[in-house]
Write a protein that holds these residues in place. Structure first.
Motif, PDB file in Angstrom:
ATOM      1  N   VAL A 175      16.271  16.443  21.583  1.00 26.18           N
ATOM      2  CA  VAL A 175      14.939  16.175  22.135  1.00 26.18           C
ATOM      3  C   VAL A 175      14.843  16.693  23.567  1.00 26.18           C
ATOM      4  O   VAL A 175      13.890  17.379  23.949  1.00 26.18           O
ATOM      5  CB  VAL A 175      14.625  14.669  22.078  1.00 26.18           C
ATOM      6  CG1 VAL A 175      13.338  14.365  22.832  1.00 26.18           C
ATOM      7  CG2 VAL A 175      14.502  14.198  20.635  1.00 26.18           C
ATOM      8  N   VAL A 176      15.865  16.379  24.378  1.00 27.72           N
ATOM      9  CA  VAL A 176      15.849  16.787  25.783  1.00 27.72           C
ATOM     10  C   VAL A 176      15.891  18.303  25.917  1.00 27.72           C
ATOM     11  O   VAL A 176      15.100  18.918  26.644  1.00 27.72           O
ATOM     12  CB  VAL A 176      17.028  16.140  26.546  1.00 27.72           C
ATOM     13  CG1 VAL A 176      17.170  16.776  27.930  1.00 27.72           C
ATOM     14  CG2 VAL A 176      16.806  14.643  26.686  1.00 27.72           C
ATOM     15  N   GLY A 181      12.270  22.033  28.591  1.00 26.79           N
ATOM     16  CA  GLY A 181      11.792  23.300  29.143  1.00 26.79           C
ATOM     17  C   GLY A 181      10.304  23.261  29.452  1.00 26.79           C
ATOM     18  O   GLY A 181       9.894  23.474  30.607  1.00 26.79           O
ATOM     19  N   PRO A 182       9.454  22.972  28.453  1.00 28.12           N
ATOM     20  CA  PRO A 182       8.010  22.860  28.735  1.00 28.12           C
ATOM     21  C   PRO A 182       7.698  21.766  29.749  1.00 28.12           C
ATOM     22  O   PRO A 182       6.802  21.934  30.592  1.00 28.12           O
ATOM     23  CB  PRO A 182       7.422  22.527  27.358  1.00 28.12           C
ATOM     24  CG  PRO A 182       8.407  23.090  26.382  1.00 28.12           C
ATOM     25  CD  PRO A 182       9.743  22.902  27.010  1.00 28.12           C
ATOM     26  N   ARG A 188       6.738  21.874  37.445  1.00 27.86           N
ATOM     27  CA  ARG A 188       6.762  22.946  38.438  1.00 27.86           C
ATOM     28  C   ARG A 188       5.352  23.424  38.764  1.00 27.86           C
ATOM     29  O   ARG A 188       4.996  23.608  39.931  1.00 27.86           O
ATOM     30  CB  ARG A 188       7.604  24.099  37.889  1.00 27.86           C
ATOM     31  CG  ARG A 188       7.664  25.329  38.770  1.00 27.86           C
ATOM     32  CD  ARG A 188       8.384  26.442  38.038  1.00 27.86           C
ATOM     33  NE  ARG A 188       8.554  27.628  38.824  1.00 27.86           N
ATOM     34  CZ  ARG A 188       9.085  28.748  38.367  1.00 27.86           C
ATOM     35  NH1 ARG A 188       9.475  28.815  37.102  1.00 27.86           N
ATOM     36  NH2 ARG A 188       9.225  29.805  39.138  1.00 27.86           N
ATOM     37  N   ARG A 189       4.529  23.598  37.733  1.00 32.30           N
ATOM     38  CA  ARG A 189       3.159  24.066  37.963  1.00 32.30           C
ATOM     39  C   ARG A 189       2.333  23.030  38.714  1.00 32.30           C
ATOM     40  O   ARG A 189       1.504  23.368  39.562  1.00 32.30           O
ATOM     41  CB  ARG A 189       2.493  24.410  36.631  1.00 32.30           C
ATOM     42  CG  ARG A 189       3.112  25.631  35.954  1.00 32.30           C
ATOM     43  CD  ARG A 189       2.297  26.067  34.764  1.00 32.30           C
ATOM     44  NE  ARG A 189       2.960  27.117  34.010  1.00 32.30           N
ATOM     45  CZ  ARG A 189       2.401  27.786  33.021  1.00 32.30           C
ATOM     46  NH1 ARG A 189       1.162  27.500  32.660  1.00 32.30           N
ATOM     47  NH2 ARG A 189       3.067  28.725  32.377  1.00 32.30           N
ATOM     48  N   LEU A 190       2.557  21.753  38.390  1.00 40.59           N
ATOM     49  CA  LEU A 190       1.848  20.695  39.110  1.00 40.59           C
ATOM     50  C   LEU A 190       2.231  20.700  40.587  1.00 40.59           C
ATOM     51  O   LEU A 190       1.379  20.532  41.468  1.00 40.59           O
ATOM     52  CB  LEU A 190       2.160  19.332  38.481  1.00 40.59           C
ATOM     53  CG  LEU A 190       1.424  19.007  37.180  1.00 40.59           C
ATOM     54  CD1 LEU A 190       2.012  17.768  36.528  1.00 40.59           C
ATOM     55  CD2 LEU A 190      -0.064  18.811  37.446  1.00 40.59           C
TER      56      LEU A 190
END
Length: 265
Positions: free
Chosen positions: A187-188, A193-194, A200-202
């Motif tokens: 799961v991790v 990754g997403p 990062r984008r936030l």
């Protein structure tokens, strides 16, 4: 529980359960009659792991069988994590057809930088790791697009990756049995990754919005950054010290073990 209840509990169709059993992925239940069997919590956990490997991990039945065998043989959390990490697909960019000699030179240059990065970070990773090959290929393709990813810049990102890996292993320590740990690892690894990319984008969006149209911080943001600098003892000084330490490690990696030994003597 009967197979119908096992299906309801796990969300796996009865036909799939029987298929997994025939393929050797799922142990048989305890026979209670000629055509009936009882299943327990271990079957629920096993099906959840199979589902994670095939759905989230994208593994084939054959690859899933190999991973399950490795998980069953694992005698520690580390060996379980290694089995899962090596089994899941590694993103590898495909190089376009081109001059073979030039491609070989680009590959060699990227491989040398990745090896130097691993040495500078003191990562205990074998050169045969699929992740080393994946990083080498990704770096080669970035440079093909003239992306400015020098070794010092890569090392800065590698420091952040080390911190993320530490958090991942802290989470893994909460699982005391191999199947549960394996499921969590899938799961991790499959979803982090997403998740990390969105974080990062936030963070990037936050930094952009903190700046005025003229490119300077507004008064409230300047106050926030001043407070942060006071609490840290000076962000600029800490950042400079970190960069100096990073440059020293990179230089030590470039010099190699023989020169290190002569310095020590």
């Amino acid at each position: 529980m009967k197979i119908s209840e096992l299906s309801r509990t796990t969300g796996v169709p009865v036909a799939s359960i029987k298929y997994f059993r025939r393929q050797g992925l799922l142990p048989a239940g305890r026979a209670t009659a000629a055509t009936l069997a009882e299943y327990g919590d271990e079957h629920v956990q096993r099906l959840r792991l199979i589902k994670a490997l095939t759905t989230l991990g994208g593994l084939s039945i054959a690859a899933t069988r190999d991973v399950l065998a490795a998980v069953d043989r694992a005698d520690s959390a580390d060996s379980t994590l290694k089995a899962i990490s090596y089994a899941l697909p590694v993103p590898v960019a495909q190089a376009p057809a081109g001059d073979e000699e030039r491609e070989a030179e680009a590959e060699a240059a990227a491989a040398a930088d990745v090896a130097e990065l691993i040495a500078a970070m003191d990562w205990r990773v074998p050169s045969t790791s699929p992740h080393v090959h994946g990083l080498t290929t990704a770096l080669r393709e970035l440079r093909r697009l003239d992306a400015d990813y020098r070794l010092d810049r890569l090392a800065a990102y590698a420091e952040l990756a080390t911190a993320v890996a530490r958090l991942d292993l802290e989470r893994a320590a909460a699982f005391d049995d191999s199947p549960a740990l394996a499921e969590q690892a899938v799961v991790v690894l499959a979803l982090s990754g997403p998740l990390l990319e969105l974080l990062r984008r936030l963070a990037q969006e936050d930094r952009v919005r903190r700046r005025s149209p003229e490119g300077s911080l507004d008064e409230a943001d300047e106050a926030d950054e001043a407070d942060e600098a006071d609490e840290s003892g000076g962000v600029g000084e800490a950042d400079e010290a970190w960069r100096e330490s990073l440059e020293e490690r990179l230089e030590a990696a470039r010099r190699g073990p023989s020169e290190k030994g002569s310095d020590a003597g």
